[in-house]
Design an enzyme around this catalytic site. Structure first.
Site, short mmCIF file in Angstrom:
data_model
loop_
_atom_site.label_atom_id
_atom_site.label_comp_id
_atom_site.label_asym_id
_atom_site.label_seq_id
_atom_site.Cartn_x
_atom_site.Cartn_y
_atom_site.Cartn_z
N SER A 1 0.85 -1.18 0.00
CA SER A 1 0.00 0.00 0.00
C SER A 1 0.89 1.24 0.00
CB SER A 1 -0.87 -0.04 1.26
OG SER A 1 -1.61 1.14 1.39
N LYS B 1 -0.99 -0.82 -4.45
CA LYS B 1 -2.24 -0.13 -4.10
C LYS B 1 -1.90 1.32 -3.81
CE LYS B 1 -4.78 -0.18 0.29
NZ LYS B 1 -5.55 -1.03 1.23
N LEU B 2 -2.59 2.22 -4.51
CA LEU B 2 -2.36 3.65 -4.28
C LEU B 2 -3.47 4.20 -3.41
CD1 LEU B 2 -1.48 4.92 -7.90
CD2 LEU B 2 0.07 4.05 -6.14
N LYS B 3 -3.09 4.91 -2.37
CA LYS B 3 -4.07 5.63 -1.58
C LYS B 3 -4.50 6.85 -2.38
CE LYS B 3 -4.18 3.39 2.35
NZ LYS B 3 -5.45 2.85 2.86
N ASP C 1 -7.28 2.90 -3.16
CA ASP C 1 -8.03 2.85 -1.89
C ASP C 1 -8.37 4.27 -1.47
OD1 ASP C 1 -9.09 2.36 0.59
OD2 ASP C 1 -7.27 1.53 1.47
N ASN D 1 -10.50 5.02 1.23
CA ASN D 1 -10.87 5.13 2.65
C ASN D 1 -12.05 6.09 2.85
OD1 ASN D 1 -7.53 4.58 3.18
ND2 ASN D 1 -9.01 3.41 4.35
N GLU E 1 -11.20 0.58 -3.75
CA GLU E 1 -11.56 0.14 -2.40
C GLU E 1 -12.24 1.26 -1.63
OE1 GLU E 1 -8.08 -1.24 -0.40
OE2 GLU E 1 -9.11 -1.61 1.49
N ASP F 1 -14.09 -2.42 2.25
CA ASP F 1 -13.22 -2.68 3.40
C ASP F 1 -13.99 -2.28 4.66
OD1 ASP F 1 -11.25 -2.72 5.37
OD2 ASP F 1 -10.10 -1.06 4.57
N LYS G 1 -10.23 -7.90 6.80
CA LYS G 1 -9.27 -7.57 7.86
C LYS G 1 -9.78 -8.23 9.14
CE LYS G 1 -7.62 -3.08 6.25
NZ LYS G 1 -7.98 -1.66 6.29
N GLY H 1 -4.34 -4.98 5.51
CA GLY H 1 -3.30 -4.78 6.52
C GLY H 1 -3.61 -3.55 7.33
O1 NPG Z 1 0.11 -2.90 4.74
O2 NPG Z 1 -0.44 -2.92 6.82
C1 NPG Z 1 -0.48 -2.42 5.69
C2 NPG Z 1 -1.28 -1.15 5.50
C3 NPG Z 1 -2.24 -1.26 4.39
O3 NPG Z 1 -3.12 0.74 3.51
C4 NPG Z 1 -3.18 -0.11 4.35
N1 NPG Z 1 -4.08 -0.06 5.34
O4 NPG Z 1 -7.22 1.42 4.77
O5 NPG Z 1 -6.43 -0.50 4.29
C5 NPG Z 1 -6.32 0.61 4.81
C6 NPG Z 1 -5.01 1.00 5.44
C7 NPG Z 1 -5.08 1.43 6.85
C8 NPG Z 1 -3.96 1.94 7.41
C9 NPG Z 1 -6.19 1.35 7.60
C10 NPG Z 1 -3.96 2.35 8.71
C11 NPG Z 1 -6.18 1.73 8.92
C12 NPG Z 1 -5.07 2.25 9.45
#
Ligand code: NPG
Length: 368
Positions: free
Chosen positions: A135, A161-163, A189, A191, A214, A239, A263, A291
């Site tokens: 990510s 995966k690009l935020k 992603d 969020n 996502e 997610d 998750k 993750g």
């Molecule tokens: O590889 O552990 C990892 C992080 C992957 O981007 C990632 N997690 O929204 O999926 C998500 C994000 C996240 C990060 C979510 C921190 C919550 C806290």
């Protein structure tokens, strides 16, 4: 097994680089670890909650509070406890899935260590290594992003995966696609950073052949996701909205998603995570393992889960050095884009005591 007590330990680990998402910029990981002590063995659990309630309503201090006040004391009533009894025992307490998941995980680890069974075997794993994605956080500029992606591809990651967030979406995706070519497995992603009113804008991602988008909309907006899925051709993956097997079944049935990010720490534990996997497999919906910047403890368990047959897409199961220069366990090291599924009893890994102590902020012992 009879539980005699649980240790709650807050740790703070620096990140190798700031990690920016649409909801926060993190420079360190505050995490809550549990050590469940039973009559026959001990087990470790990791709570995925963050320091602040930005990704979800739960956060480290709220989890520590509900665990010590309500969830752990509730288990004192059980003379004989196994992991399958934890979720039903905690059912009267509403919500708090991250806290519950950590407690179930610690009991499950203790139980499996006592019986010598690896978590992967217990869950029904069919692989001994899993392909890994990574990510990539929001960056200040496109050149910086391209450099970061190039570094991860050099490391061997098989999927990027690009935020994204409003203002950082079409252009970075276009740049990465153009620079690295059509064969790169690429997904985004959000969020929950968009609303249905952004549907036309998000359709701008359609030409880039993404594996998925996502959680574009807010957690509770299942109907909105179903409507959005009809307006864009990029597959919608959920997610945050997938809080249980029931929620997954509903979202799939309503057409709100065609892929699910599982998750375990967010859905109440590895046993519920397996049920979500089973529901998705029954519906022909691919899943992948998310993750939450886990330490080696949570990472080990995620690798066991990601080895189940329905996990047909690479997960955010990156190597320890993606986030941490020093992990509290022996590090997971990428080899040919894969990580090994632990084979020892339970999680198959334990914290290194001196390192754990070095990063510990507080400990609390709750005797039962
Ligand atoms: O590889 O552990 C990892 C992080 C992957 O981007 C990632 N997690 O929204 O999926 C998500 C994000 C996240 C990060 C979510 C921190 C919550 C806290």
């Amino acid at each position: 097994m009879k539980l005699t007590g649980v240790e709650l330990r807050q740790i703070r680990l620096p990140l190798v680089a700031p990690f920016r998402t649409s909801f926060a910029t993190q420079t360190e990981r505050t995490a809550l670890l549990l050590r469940a002590v039973g009559t026959e063995s001990e087990g470790w659990g990791e709570c995925v909650a963050m320091a602040e309630p930005r990704y979800s309503s739960e956060y480290v201090a709220s989890c520590a509070d509900v665990l010590s006040r309500h969830l752990i004391p509730e288990l004192a009533r059980y003379e004989s406890l196994d992991a399958t009894t934890v979720a039903p025992a905690l059912e009267p307490f509403r919500g708090h899935r991250m806290a519950k998941a950590a407690l179930e995980m610690a009991v499950l680890d203790a139980e499996l260590r006592a019986s010598g069974v690896p978590l992967a075997r217990e869950l029904g794993a069919v692989r001994d290594r899993v392909p890994c994605g990574v990510s990539v956080g929001i960056m200040d500029s496109v050149p910086e992003l391209l450099e970061a992606v190039a570094g991860y591809l050099d490391d061997g990651y098989v999927r990027i995966k690009l935020k994204i967030e409003p203002g950082w979406d079409i252009e970075p995706v276009r740049a990465v696609r153009q620079h690295f070519g059509d064969d790169l497995l690429l997904q985004v992603d959000a969020n929950a950073a968009y609303t249905l009113a952004d549907a036309r804008h998000l359709a701008g991602l359609d030409p880039f052949g993404l594996l998925l988008i996502e959680q574009p909309l807010e957690e509770e907006d299942i109907l909105g996701h179903a409507q959005l899925a009809k307006l864009i051709s990029t597959p919608v993956c959920l997610d945050e909205s997938i809080t249980s097997a029931r929620a997954a079944a509903a979202a799939i049935t309503l057409g709100a998603c065609s892929i699910v990010n599982i998750k375990p720490g967010r859905v109440g534990g590895y046993l519920e995570a397996r049920r979500i996997h089973d529901v998705c497999v029954a519906h022909g919906v691919p899943v992948w393992c998310g993750g939450m910047l886990e330490t080696g403890i949570g990472r080990a368990a995620n690798l066991a889960l990601a080895a189940l047959p329905g996990f047909t897409l690479p997960g955010d199961t990156s190597a320890s050095d993606r986030f941490y220069r020093t992990d509290i366990t022996d590090p997971f090291v990428l080899s040919d884009g894969h990580l090994p599924v632990p084979t020892g009893p339970g999680l198959g890994i334990e914290p290194l005591p001196e390192v754990l102590d070095e990063f510990t902020v507080t400990t609390e012992w709750i005797a039962l």
